[in-house]
Design an enzyme around this catalytic site. Structure first.
Site, PDB file in Angstrom:
ATOM      1  N   ASP A 133     -55.277  94.815  63.028  1.00  0.00           N
ATOM      2  CA  ASP A 133     -55.128  96.262  63.017  1.00  0.00           C
ATOM      3  C   ASP A 133     -55.670  96.853  64.330  1.00  0.00           C
ATOM      4  O   ASP A 133     -55.238  96.446  65.405  1.00  0.00           O
ATOM      5  CB  ASP A 133     -55.830  96.816  61.765  1.00  0.00           C
ATOM      6  CG  ASP A 133     -55.591  98.285  61.519  1.00  0.00           C
ATOM      7  OD1 ASP A 133     -54.528  98.624  60.971  1.00  0.00           O
ATOM      8  OD2 ASP A 133     -56.474  99.098  61.865  1.00  0.00           O
ATOM      9  N   HIS A 158     -51.237  94.430  54.101  1.00  0.00           N
ATOM     10  CA  HIS A 158     -51.781  94.698  55.436  1.00  0.00           C
ATOM     11  C   HIS A 158     -53.054  93.917  55.767  1.00  0.00           C
ATOM     12  O   HIS A 158     -53.247  93.494  56.903  1.00  0.00           O
ATOM     13  CB  HIS A 158     -52.053  96.191  55.573  1.00  0.00           C
ATOM     14  CG  HIS A 158     -52.690  96.593  56.862  1.00  0.00           C
ATOM     15  ND1 HIS A 158     -52.089  96.401  58.094  1.00  0.00           N
ATOM     16  CD2 HIS A 158     -53.901  97.165  57.125  1.00  0.00           C
ATOM     17  CE1 HIS A 158     -52.880  96.852  59.055  1.00  0.00           C
ATOM     18  NE2 HIS A 158     -53.985  97.314  58.501  1.00  0.00           N
TER      19      HIS A 158
END
Length: 301
Positions: A114, A282
């Site tokens: 991320d 994610h």
């Protein structure tokens, strides 16, 4: 799980060019000091603790440094200025290079999830002599995302625009109930796989309850929509690309996995790209830790 990371990890807070960076350092065995260095960087809204499943496995083969980015966790949180330059990825990457130098590592491998992946991307461009190999988890380049933003992106990644809003709006709203924001935001991007460890979530909430962390993270996103794009556009105009080997991992159920031809996108930004989707949403290091540890260990060798 225990927080902080268990043995063989030891904690240090290091002066990295004038900014204090908090990190956990670990390797196993008497010869651990000779093992190749590997820097692990986290994303939003986590800390280095996102690696709590993966880091101990990698410490069997590498000297692992799991660090908090500036503005996050227990690292320093410089007050954002009017142009958010304090949280440009160039500056955040520089912190981590200085951290590794202070620990005695001039050249090292990096894996970033991320926001940490975006910092690592910039690090590989700005410090090619320092980064031997790079892995990024569940991202495509910032420049590509903004250039191809559409309604689906706006809905799926609404937090990019919310956090980048000015006039203190996200800071005030998140500050009203940071625990709700953290748990709701993370819960919306988890689909199957290993559940979040409650102790890890509690650690993220602890760190994010600091108003300085909220301000810093908003500045991180504002920089992504402004000064970072200036740097990225300059790289594109100059034909600069990542030249070290690049591994890309993404969640097959994540927005990234559903929305992009991930490897094709990265081939426009790097010369040596490989990777694959994992059975995850994610948060790969927490949802698919065994797969992540195996892929990173094989790639970093």
């Amino acid at each position: 799980m225990s927080v902080p990371l268990p043995s063989p990890f030891e904690y240090r807070t290091v002066d990295a060019g004038g900014v204090r960076i908090h990190c956990a350092i670990g390797n196993e065995g008497a010869s651990g000091g000779d093992r190749p260095p590997l820097l692990l960087l986290h994303g939003y809204p986590q800390t280095h603790v996102i690696w709590h499943h993966v880091a101990p496995v990698l410490a069997r083969r590498f000297t692992v440094v799991a660090a908090d980015l500036r503005g996050y966790g227990d690292s320093a949180k410089p007050a954002p200025g009017p142009d958010d330059a304090e949280y440009a990825k160039r500056v955040m990457a520089g912190d981590q290079v200085e951290l590794m130098r202070a620990l005695g590592f001039e050249r090292f491998a990096v894996a970033g999830h991320d926001r940490g992946g975006r910092v690592a991307h910039r690090m590989a461009l700005d410090h090619p002599d320092a980064v031997s190999r790079l892995a990024v988890l569940d991202i495509v380049p910032t420049r590509h995302t903004f250039a191809h933003a559409d309604a689906a992106f706006g809905l799926g990644y609404y937090h990019w625009f919310f956090l980048a809003a000015g006039n203190g709006i996200p800071e005030r709203l998140i500050g009203g109930d940071p625990e709700f924001w953290i748990r709701a935001r993370m819960g919306a991007r988890h689909a199957g796989g290993t559940a979040f460890d409650p102790a890890a979530e509690d650690e993220y909430v602890r760190c994010f309850a600091d108003p300085a962390a909220i301000a810093a993270s908003c500045s991180d996103y504002r920089a992504a929509a402004s000064i970072d794009l200036v740097h990225d556009d300059a790289d594109a105009a100059a034909g600069r690309r990542i030249t070290c080997p690049l591994l890309v991992l993404w969640g097959e159920r994540s927005f990234v996995g559903r929305s992009y031809d991930v490897l094709d996108v990265w081939r426009g930004y790097a010369t040596d790209v490989r990777g694959r989707a994992l059975a995850s949403d994610h948060y790969l290091p927490e949802e698919a830790p065994a797969d992540v540890a195996r892929e990173l260990a094989e790639f970093f060798g």
